[in-house]
Design an enzyme around this catalytic site. Sequence first.
Site, PDB file in Angstrom:
ATOM      1  NE  ARG A 101      -3.965   0.178   1.843  1.00  0.00           N
ATOM      2  CZ  ARG A 101      -4.777   0.654   3.123  1.00  0.00           C
ATOM      3  NH1 ARG A 101      -5.490   1.638   3.426  1.00  0.00           N
ATOM      4  NH2 ARG A 101      -6.447   0.027   1.560  1.00  0.00           N
ATOM      5  CG  HIS A 128      -8.182  -0.436  -3.746  1.00  0.00           C
ATOM      6  ND1 HIS A 128      -7.439  -1.014  -2.783  1.00  0.00           N
ATOM      7  CD2 HIS A 128      -8.604   0.160  -2.293  1.00  0.00           C
ATOM      8  CE1 HIS A 128      -8.106  -1.582  -1.448  1.00  0.00           C
ATOM      9  NE2 HIS A 128      -9.035  -0.674  -1.231  1.00  0.00           N
ATOM     10  CD  GLN A 131     -12.873  -2.352  -1.544  1.00  0.00           C
ATOM     11  OE1 GLN A 131     -12.245  -2.047  -0.340  1.00  0.00           O
ATOM     12  NE2 GLN A 131     -14.852  -2.607  -0.902  1.00  0.00           N
ATOM     13  CG  ASP A 216     -13.329   6.674  -1.489  1.00  0.00           C
ATOM     14  OD1 ASP A 216     -13.375   5.960  -0.834  1.00  0.00           O
ATOM     15  OD2 ASP A 216     -11.945   6.239  -2.478  1.00  0.00           O
ATOM     16  CB  CYS A 256     -13.767   1.528  -0.735  1.00  0.00           C
ATOM     17  SG  CYS A 256     -13.442   2.877  -0.504  1.00  0.00           S
ATOM     18  NE  ARG A 284     -11.435  -5.080   0.273  1.00  0.00           N
ATOM     19  CZ  ARG A 284      -9.856  -4.340   0.669  1.00  0.00           C
ATOM     20  NH1 ARG A 284     -10.291  -3.254   1.360  1.00  0.00           N
ATOM     21  NH2 ARG A 284      -8.621  -4.341   0.305  1.00  0.00           N
TER      22      ARG A 284
HETATM   23  N1  NVA Z   1      -9.632   6.363  -2.139  1.00  0.00           N
HETATM   24  C1  NVA Z   1      -9.430   6.188  -0.649  1.00  0.00           C
HETATM   25  C2  NVA Z   1      -9.837   4.443  -0.235  1.00  0.00           C
HETATM   26  C3  NVA Z   1      -9.361   4.065   0.957  1.00  0.00           C
HETATM   27  C4  NVA Z   1      -9.514   3.255   0.937  1.00  0.00           C
HETATM   28  C5  NVA Z   1      -7.988   6.679  -0.149  1.00  0.00           C
HETATM   29  O1  NVA Z   1      -6.946   6.258  -0.908  1.00  0.00           O
HETATM   30  O2  NVA Z   1      -8.063   6.882   0.940  1.00  0.00           O
HETATM   31  N1   CP Z   2     -11.186   0.189   2.551  1.00  0.00           N
HETATM   32  C1   CP Z   2     -10.073  -0.422   2.381  1.00  0.00           C
HETATM   33  O1   CP Z   2      -9.725  -0.653   1.884  1.00  0.00           O
HETATM   34  O2   CP Z   2     -10.178  -0.009   3.794  1.00  0.00           O
HETATM   35  P1   CP Z   2      -8.667   0.150   4.657  1.00  0.00           P
HETATM   36  O3   CP Z   2      -8.070   1.510   4.156  1.00  0.00           O
HETATM   37  O4   CP Z   2      -9.285   0.231   6.220  1.00  0.00           O
HETATM   38  O5   CP Z   2      -7.671  -0.965   3.934  1.00  0.00           O
END
Ligand code: NVA
Ligand code: CP
Length: 298
Positions: A101, A128, A131, A216, A256, A284
Amino acid sequence: MALQHFLTLQDLPAADLETIIRRAIDLKAQPQPASSLTGKTLGLIFEKASTRTRVAFEVAMNQLGGASVFLTNNDSQLGRGEPVADTARVMSRMVEVIAIRTFSHASLEKFAAYSRVPVINALSDDFHPCQLLADVQTFMEARGDIRGARVAWVGDGNNMCQSYINAAAVFGFSLQIATPSGFEPKAELLERYAKHVSLVSDPKQAVAGADLVVTDVWASMGMEAEQSERATRFAAYQVNTALMAYAAESALFMHCLPAHRGEEVSAEILDADDSVVWQEAENRMHSKKALLEYLIAG
Ligand code: NVA
Ligand code: CP
């Protein structure tokens, strides 16, 4: 055969993605943990916060008989400047798969280029894909096939939106995206998948007749400084009861998570008795099990 990474949905053949999702549904129905990954280790490198993705990966490995090692920038040499390429070369000699990540999608690609084992995108600034496995699984469980469905994306043209664009092409649904001007997804993606995706500015137009409505957060991780400006620009893009009234009567709502009630989604939509967001979050883990089996065990 070239090493199989999962940096975007386009990395895997559509038929394999469908097989992974069907396997996830099967694994969910199995009461006993499997042992398909006994002795295997997943490396996790997280440069951004996570609840669902981390727990899903760790529990998935554990339940399949494997183990995981979790690193952040703060507690690894990455945070002290060790090059991504060196980290990839070293870690991939010790573990069977690595999930990352991070911020820059290019640095994820660089890691993958130097890795001897499959690399999974656990979220980058651009995509992502994990997801989407859970979201499509959730739609299939609730409504059957997603092929031919009408999906609306309302809000930021962010990493999730861009993975929905990829998913529209892979799984054969139509995607209507409503974003404020200046917050659109990459033009190159809109052009490449124009057959499946259209962009509008009015959320009502995007949601009209939709089988699934998705949103989101307005400010993703790394964009916290823009939070208040974005709250103003996105104010008309909240998914609430009034907006959902334009969707099909049986429409599902997905997010998500984490969600900001009162911003991108109203509490009444997120907390509705028939909300599938919690099932979506649980999926997930099931979809990660199926993905890990596919990448490690084949
Ligand atoms: N778009 C959000 C998704 C979090 C799971 C982010 O990147 O923070
Ligand atoms: N949806 C998702 O990726 O959640 P987290 O940021 O908690 O991993």
